[in-house]
Design a protein around this motif. Structure first.
Motif, PDB file in Angstrom:
ATOM      1  N   PHE A  15      33.369  38.736  40.997  1.00 18.69           N
ATOM      2  CA  PHE A  15      32.942  39.527  42.149  1.00 18.69           C
ATOM      3  C   PHE A  15      32.561  40.938  41.742  1.00 18.69           C
ATOM      4  CE2 PHE A  15      33.192  36.964  45.679  1.00 18.69           C
ATOM      5  CZ  PHE A  15      34.368  36.237  45.747  1.00 18.69           C
ATOM      6  N   MET A  74      41.521  49.381  36.958  1.00 19.56           N
ATOM      7  CA  MET A  74      41.073  48.356  37.917  1.00 19.56           C
ATOM      8  C   MET A  74      40.529  47.129  37.170  1.00 19.56           C
ATOM      9  SD  MET A  74      38.994  50.747  40.674  1.00 19.56           S
ATOM     10  CE  MET A  74      38.627  49.443  41.864  1.00 19.56           C
ATOM     11  N   SER A 131      41.911  43.424  37.393  1.00 24.40           N
ATOM     12  CA  SER A 131      41.041  42.332  37.862  1.00 24.40           C
ATOM     13  C   SER A 131      41.012  41.187  36.859  1.00 24.40           C
ATOM     14  CB  SER A 131      39.624  42.857  38.124  1.00 24.40           C
ATOM     15  OG  SER A 131      38.891  42.982  36.913  1.00 24.40           O
ATOM     16  N   GLY A 150      35.154  38.599  49.053  1.00 22.20           N
ATOM     17  CA  GLY A 150      34.768  39.659  48.133  1.00 22.20           C
ATOM     18  C   GLY A 150      35.839  40.699  47.869  1.00 22.20           C
ATOM     19  N   GLU A 151      37.046  40.502  48.380  1.00 25.55           N
ATOM     20  CA  GLU A 151      38.112  41.452  48.099  1.00 25.55           C
ATOM     21  C   GLU A 151      38.741  41.094  46.760  1.00 25.55           C
ATOM     22  OE1 GLU A 151      39.466  42.904  52.564  1.00 25.55           O
ATOM     23  OE2 GLU A 151      40.903  41.864  51.283  1.00 25.55           O
ATOM     24  N   THR A 152      38.506  41.925  45.755  1.00 28.80           N
ATOM     25  CA  THR A 152      39.076  41.697  44.433  1.00 28.80           C
ATOM     26  C   THR A 152      39.623  43.013  43.900  1.00 28.80           C
ATOM     27  OG1 THR A 152      37.206  42.277  43.014  1.00 28.80           O
ATOM     28  CG2 THR A 152      37.147  40.090  44.035  1.00 28.80           C
ATOM     29  N   ALA A 153      40.301  42.905  42.769  1.00 27.11           N
ATOM     30  CA  ALA A 153      40.884  44.081  42.130  1.00 27.11           C
ATOM     31  C   ALA A 153      39.805  45.003  41.568  1.00 27.11           C
ATOM     32  CB  ALA A 153      41.841  43.646  41.019  1.00 27.11           C
ATOM     33  N   MET A 154      38.559  44.534  41.555  1.00 26.71           N
ATOM     34  CA  MET A 154      37.467  45.354  41.029  1.00 26.71           C
ATOM     35  C   MET A 154      36.714  46.052  42.153  1.00 26.71           C
ATOM     36  SD  MET A 154      36.763  45.993  37.963  1.00 26.71           S
ATOM     37  CE  MET A 154      35.859  47.539  37.758  1.00 26.71           C
ATOM     38  N   THR A 155      36.801  45.521  43.366  1.00 33.53           N
ATOM     39  CA  THR A 155      36.043  46.097  44.482  1.00 33.53           C
ATOM     40  C   THR A 155      36.951  46.756  45.516  1.00 33.53           C
ATOM     41  OG1 THR A 155      36.097  43.995  45.671  1.00 33.53           O
ATOM     42  CG2 THR A 155      34.199  44.367  44.252  1.00 33.53           C
ATOM     43  N   HIS A 156      38.275  46.563  45.357  1.00 34.27           N
ATOM     44  CA  HIS A 156      39.207  47.098  46.342  1.00 34.27           C
ATOM     45  C   HIS A 156      40.400  47.697  45.613  1.00 34.27           C
ATOM     46  CE1 HIS A 156      36.739  44.584  48.885  1.00 34.27           C
ATOM     47  NE2 HIS A 156      37.333  45.051  49.965  1.00 34.27           N
TER      48      HIS A 156
END
Lengths: 143, 143, 143
Positions: free
Chosen positions: A17, A131, A135, C27-33
């Motif tokens: 993502f 992050m 991830s 789409g909630e992931t450790a890279m986007t949130h």
């Protein structure tokens, strides 16, 4: 083995993502990979992070765990050539601990790689690096 | 329910990579299980961790959430018999909060279990304990 | 895309264990949130958290990353109207950073929403909010 493969697929899917998250390497888990954050300007905290890294390597086996220390903000002082824990940082690097400095902090402090202990890597941003590691399934500890 | 079973399988698969990670118990998630780190030598931080544990139990239900406080480094003072927050630690233990001390720190400080508040458990290493819990899917908070 | 869908299913399954965890959004992931914790009563830490949020937005793109700052305990002072970093908090809010205050701390400090900077949200409990975000797959950083 089937479970392990399933896990790789799923976490790789998650990482997929994020635009900037690299693909997950096989075997990267919260038990074999850990990112440690240093963001305090306190030499005692710097030393604690170094001790933590050493203890984790002794407990799990130096070749069985991947450790990355990310220093940013006031924590960047840990990685300057004249750092009070420079000997400890060199020892960590010798033991294959990856030590990275936040490029954003360096810019703000008008530092270049030449101002840092040799062997330290620079990443564009410390928090984004943390992050990215989370991830990828790494553990996170802030000593 | 089908989704829940899928989740168990996958996370168990992940944990399976780590040589030392115990198997995931059913229902262990970041919403029902939390590990709290105490690594500062500051009694105000110790009290904050105890307050956090109590508030989480009150919010989620004492029997619906599993809380483990891991003290290491300068945070170990929290768990010594003469600790300023000994009464609070005893209260947490009475409320089924698991409280664990880092054995590596104890060795360095020349402490034995007899020097700690009764009911406190000892683990070989505090950071490895935190990695283990994260690999099992627990939340992590450092108050 | 198939992998991405698999990831959503599985993490939604995990969150399903927790009684209070909201459903995972696509789409909630450790890279986007990312959820950032502020629990120290130190204005330098408050400023560091605000800098971190800004740098992450600049690195990943303001509309590509969701940032939530959770202030609790001594960190709640960051969000009071008379806070030393009030201008920075307003700037973060203007940049779509979600800023939330712990309702449990507010009760203890006899504060109401009227005592906080306008635009700050109140959640019942700060630590439970952080657990919820982690159970949804968000990254966690404590500056």
């Amino acid at each position: 083995m089937k479970q392990a493969l399933a896990a790789i697929t799923v976490v790789a899917g998650l990482a997929g993502f994020g635009a900037t998250a690299p693909a997950l390497a096989a075997g990267e888990t919260a038990m074999t990979h850990i990112v440690m954050q240093v963001s305090d300007g306190d030499p005692a905290k710097w030393q604690l992070a170094l001790n933590n890294a050493q203890n984790v390597q002794e407990a799990l086996g130096k070749d069985k765990v991947t450790i990355e220390i990310v220093a940013y903000g006031p924590g960047l002082g840990m990685l300057k050539s004249e750092s009070k824990v420079a000997a400890g940082v060199n020892g960590a690097l010798d033991n294959n601990v990856k030590v990275v400095a936040c490029g954003t902090t360096m810019k703000k402090m008008h530092l270049t790689e030449a101002d840092l202990i040799g062997g330290v890597s620079v990443v564009p941003g410390g928090v984004v690096e943390i992050m990215t590691r989370q991830s990828q399934g790494w553990s996170y500890v802030r000593p």
